[in-house]
Design a protein around this motif. Structure first.
Motif, PDB file in Angstrom:
ATOM      1  N   ALA A  15       0.837  -1.197   0.000  1.00  0.00           N
ATOM      2  CA  ALA A  15       0.000   0.000   0.000  1.00  0.00           C
ATOM      3  C   ALA A  15       0.870   1.244   0.000  1.00  0.00           C
ATOM      4  O   ALA A  15       2.072   1.179   0.264  1.00  0.00           O
ATOM      5  CB  ALA A  15      -0.924  -0.003   1.219  1.00  0.00           C
ATOM      6  N   VAL A  16       0.245   2.365  -0.310  1.00  0.00           N
ATOM      7  CA  VAL A  16       0.932   3.662  -0.282  1.00  0.00           C
ATOM      8  C   VAL A  16       0.346   4.517   0.827  1.00  0.00           C
ATOM      9  O   VAL A  16      -0.845   4.433   1.140  1.00  0.00           O
ATOM     10  CB  VAL A  16       0.822   4.413  -1.631  1.00  0.00           C
ATOM     11  CG1 VAL A  16       1.629   3.713  -2.712  1.00  0.00           C
ATOM     12  CG2 VAL A  16      -0.627   4.589  -2.068  1.00  0.00           C
ATOM     13  N   GLY A  30      -3.755   3.843   0.558  1.00  0.00           N
ATOM     14  CA  GLY A  30      -4.555   2.868  -0.166  1.00  0.00           C
ATOM     15  C   GLY A  30      -3.710   1.742  -0.724  1.00  0.00           C
ATOM     16  O   GLY A  30      -2.493   1.880  -0.872  1.00  0.00           O
ATOM     17  N   ASN A  31      -4.371   0.635  -1.033  1.00  0.00           N
ATOM     18  CA  ASN A  31      -3.690  -0.528  -1.600  1.00  0.00           C
ATOM     19  C   ASN A  31      -3.148  -0.227  -2.985  1.00  0.00           C
ATOM     20  O   ASN A  31      -3.741   0.547  -3.743  1.00  0.00           O
ATOM     21  CB  ASN A  31      -4.646  -1.716  -1.705  1.00  0.00           C
ATOM     22  CG  ASN A  31      -4.955  -2.330  -0.374  1.00  0.00           C
ATOM     23  OD1 ASN A  31      -4.278  -2.100   0.617  1.00  0.00           O
ATOM     24  ND2 ASN A  31      -6.001  -3.139  -0.338  1.00  0.00           N
ATOM     25  N   ILE A  32      -2.046  -0.884  -3.311  1.00  0.00           N
ATOM     26  CA  ILE A  32      -1.472  -0.790  -4.651  1.00  0.00           C
ATOM     27  C   ILE A  32      -2.102  -1.884  -5.499  1.00  0.00           C
ATOM     28  O   ILE A  32      -2.060  -3.063  -5.138  1.00  0.00           O
ATOM     29  CB  ILE A  32       0.062  -0.955  -4.612  1.00  0.00           C
ATOM     30  CG1 ILE A  32       0.690   0.155  -3.769  1.00  0.00           C
ATOM     31  CG2 ILE A  32       0.630  -0.960  -6.036  1.00  0.00           C
ATOM     32  CD1 ILE A  32       2.175  -0.029  -3.514  1.00  0.00           C
ATOM     33  N   ARG A  73      -2.836   8.742  -7.374  1.00  0.00           N
ATOM     34  CA  ARG A  73      -4.266   8.416  -7.478  1.00  0.00           C
ATOM     35  C   ARG A  73      -4.958   8.528  -6.119  1.00  0.00           C
ATOM     36  O   ARG A  73      -6.035   9.115  -6.003  1.00  0.00           O
ATOM     37  CB  ARG A  73      -4.447   7.011  -8.050  1.00  0.00           C
ATOM     38  CG  ARG A  73      -5.916   6.707  -8.314  1.00  0.00           C
ATOM     39  CD  ARG A  73      -6.175   5.284  -8.743  1.00  0.00           C
ATOM     40  NE  ARG A  73      -5.392   4.884  -9.889  1.00  0.00           N
ATOM     41  CZ  ARG A  73      -5.331   3.624 -10.327  1.00  0.00           C
ATOM     42  NH1 ARG A  73      -6.006   2.666  -9.723  1.00  0.00           N
ATOM     43  NH2 ARG A  73      -4.605   3.319 -11.374  1.00  0.00           N
ATOM     44  N   GLU A  74      -4.346   7.961  -5.069  1.00  0.00           N
ATOM     45  CA  GLU A  74      -4.948   8.035  -3.727  1.00  0.00           C
ATOM     46  C   GLU A  74      -5.043   9.480  -3.246  1.00  0.00           C
ATOM     47  O   GLU A  74      -6.019   9.854  -2.605  1.00  0.00           O
ATOM     48  CB  GLU A  74      -4.148   7.199  -2.731  1.00  0.00           C
ATOM     49  CG  GLU A  74      -4.377   5.719  -2.852  1.00  0.00           C
ATOM     50  CD  GLU A  74      -5.809   5.280  -2.567  1.00  0.00           C
ATOM     51  OE1 GLU A  74      -6.504   5.902  -1.731  1.00  0.00           O
ATOM     52  OE2 GLU A  74      -6.248   4.303  -3.194  1.00  0.00           O
ATOM     53  N   LEU A  75      -4.038  10.272  -3.546  1.00  0.00           N
ATOM     54  CA  LEU A  75      -4.055  11.687  -3.175  1.00  0.00           C
ATOM     55  C   LEU A  75      -5.263  12.379  -3.801  1.00  0.00           C
ATOM     56  O   LEU A  75      -6.001  13.112  -3.144  1.00  0.00           O
ATOM     57  CB  LEU A  75      -2.747  12.340  -3.633  1.00  0.00           C
ATOM     58  CG  LEU A  75      -2.483  13.764  -3.183  1.00  0.00           C
ATOM     59  CD1 LEU A  75      -2.277  13.825  -1.679  1.00  0.00           C
ATOM     60  CD2 LEU A  75      -1.251  14.317  -3.905  1.00  0.00           C
ATOM     61  N   GLY A  89       4.347  -9.212  12.156  1.00  0.00           N
ATOM     62  CA  GLY A  89       4.111 -10.353  13.032  1.00  0.00           C
ATOM     63  C   GLY A  89       2.974 -11.237  12.554  1.00  0.00           C
ATOM     64  O   GLY A  89       2.924 -12.431  12.871  1.00  0.00           O
ATOM     65  N   ILE A  90       2.056 -10.658  11.763  1.00  0.00           N
ATOM     66  CA  ILE A  90       0.892 -11.433  11.313  1.00  0.00           C
ATOM     67  C   ILE A  90       0.620 -11.320   9.820  1.00  0.00           C
ATOM     68  O   ILE A  90      -0.194 -12.052   9.290  1.00  0.00           O
ATOM     69  CB  ILE A  90      -0.392 -11.018  12.072  1.00  0.00           C
ATOM     70  CG1 ILE A  90      -0.735  -9.560  11.797  1.00  0.00           C
ATOM     71  CG2 ILE A  90      -0.277 -11.314  13.548  1.00  0.00           C
ATOM     72  CD1 ILE A  90      -2.137  -9.166  12.199  1.00  0.00           C
ATOM     73  N   GLY A  91       1.288 -10.366   9.139  1.00  0.00           N
ATOM     74  CA  GLY A  91       0.964 -10.154   7.732  1.00  0.00           C
ATOM     75  C   GLY A  91       2.135  -9.648   6.922  1.00  0.00           C
ATOM     76  O   GLY A  91       3.196  -9.325   7.455  1.00  0.00           O
ATOM     77  N   ASN A  92       1.913  -9.548   5.608  1.00  0.00           N
ATOM     78  CA  ASN A  92       2.992  -9.227   4.685  1.00  0.00           C
ATOM     79  C   ASN A  92       2.879  -7.850   4.023  1.00  0.00           C
ATOM     80  O   ASN A  92       3.639  -7.554   3.100  1.00  0.00           O
ATOM     81  CB  ASN A  92       3.084 -10.306   3.610  1.00  0.00           C
ATOM     82  CG  ASN A  92       1.829 -10.389   2.743  1.00  0.00           C
ATOM     83  OD1 ASN A  92       0.823  -9.750   3.008  1.00  0.00           O
ATOM     84  ND2 ASN A  92       1.902 -11.200   1.709  1.00  0.00           N
ATOM     85  N   GLU A  93       1.961  -6.999   4.465  1.00  0.00           N
ATOM     86  CA  GLU A  93       1.796  -5.690   3.830  1.00  0.00           C
ATOM     87  C   GLU A  93       3.032  -4.821   4.019  1.00  0.00           C
ATOM     88  O   GLU A  93       3.580  -4.720   5.104  1.00  0.00           O
ATOM     89  CB  GLU A  93       0.587  -4.959   4.421  1.00  0.00           C
ATOM     90  CG  GLU A  93       0.386  -3.584   3.805  1.00  0.00           C
ATOM     91  CD  GLU A  93      -0.725  -2.827   4.482  1.00  0.00           C
ATOM     92  OE1 GLU A  93      -1.632  -2.377   3.774  1.00  0.00           O
ATOM     93  OE2 GLU A  93      -0.698  -2.687   5.727  1.00  0.00           O
ATOM     94  N   ARG A  94       3.449  -4.172   2.929  1.00  0.00           N
ATOM     95  CA  ARG A  94       4.561  -3.220   2.960  1.00  0.00           C
ATOM     96  C   ARG A  94       4.003  -1.839   2.620  1.00  0.00           C
ATOM     97  O   ARG A  94       3.258  -1.677   1.650  1.00  0.00           O
ATOM     98  CB  ARG A  94       5.632  -3.599   1.954  1.00  0.00           C
ATOM     99  CG  ARG A  94       6.829  -2.656   1.953  1.00  0.00           C
ATOM    100  CD  ARG A  94       7.790  -2.965   0.830  1.00  0.00           C
ATOM    101  NE  ARG A  94       8.349  -4.286   0.938  1.00  0.00           N
ATOM    102  CZ  ARG A  94       9.600  -4.545   1.308  1.00  0.00           C
ATOM    103  NH1 ARG A  94      10.416  -3.566   1.619  1.00  0.00           N
ATOM    104  NH2 ARG A  94      10.034  -5.787   1.356  1.00  0.00           N
TER     105      ARG A  94
END
Length: 187
Positions: A46-47, A78-80, A92-94, A116-121
């Motif tokens: 996400a950004v 928001g998600n990429i 776009r999110e802006l 610890g529980i997920g892979n979101e960067r």
């Protein structure tokens, strides 16, 4: 320092999927052969965007978050989407969340939001010279804009008033670049 992977993945299955994230369960074996189960939140990168106007204001959003049944002071995020460059998604999110356009989008850093529980960067951008216009929000986004002088926004961040962790960290990590931008504008 040993950075060898401590687990071997024996199997993996999807427990649940939605438009925004998935829940995966893996069966693992450690170095001794002991088995364990690990559940992972799979989420697209996400950004997060820190909008700074030419006149020295940061645009924050006050957004209702159903999961905590409360309003949170945040920065646009928001998600990429698959195959889309993070900087394109930041622009776009802006535009969607605050109706903003920027003279420049500057990459600040990236970090994991829930390692610890997920892979979101998180991919963090500083949007400089932002001009506000009409937002193009999704129906599920309940947002009020808070346009604050940079010093006030930084004070709120340092005081812990921004409870959204990725937003607070993004602002803190971008603070030197924000100050440099404002100093550049004064000369």
């Amino acid at each position: 320092m040993n950075h060898e992977r401590p687990y071997r993945t024996l199997s993996s299955r999807m427990l649940w999927q939605s438009k925004w994230y998935s829940l995966r369960q893996d069966e693992l074996a450690d170095r001794s052969g002991e088995r364990l189960t690990y559940t992972v939140v799979e989420k697209p990168d996400a950004v997060w965007i820190i909008p700074v106007t030419a006149d020295g204001h940061i645009v924050l959003i006050d957004q209702y978050r159903y999961a905590i049944d409360d309003w949170c002071l945040e920065i646009p995020a928001g998600n990429i989407e698959p195959g889309v460059d993070p900087q394109v998604m930041a622009a776009r999110e802006l535009r969607e969340e605050i109706g903003g356009t920027a003279d420049r989008l500057v990459p600040v850093t990236d970090y994991y939001t829930m390692n610890g529980i997920g892979n979101e960067r998180a991919h963090v951008y500083l949007a400089l010279g932002v001009t506000l216009g009409e937002p193009e929000r999704e129906a599920t986004e309940h947002i009020t804009l808070r346009v604050l002088p940079v010093e006030d926004a930084l004070r709120l961040t340092h005081a812990g008033a921004i409870k959204d962790g990725p937003s607070a960290l993004a602002i803190l990590l971008a603070e030197p670049a924000i100050r440099a931008y404002l100093a550049e504008r004064e000369t």
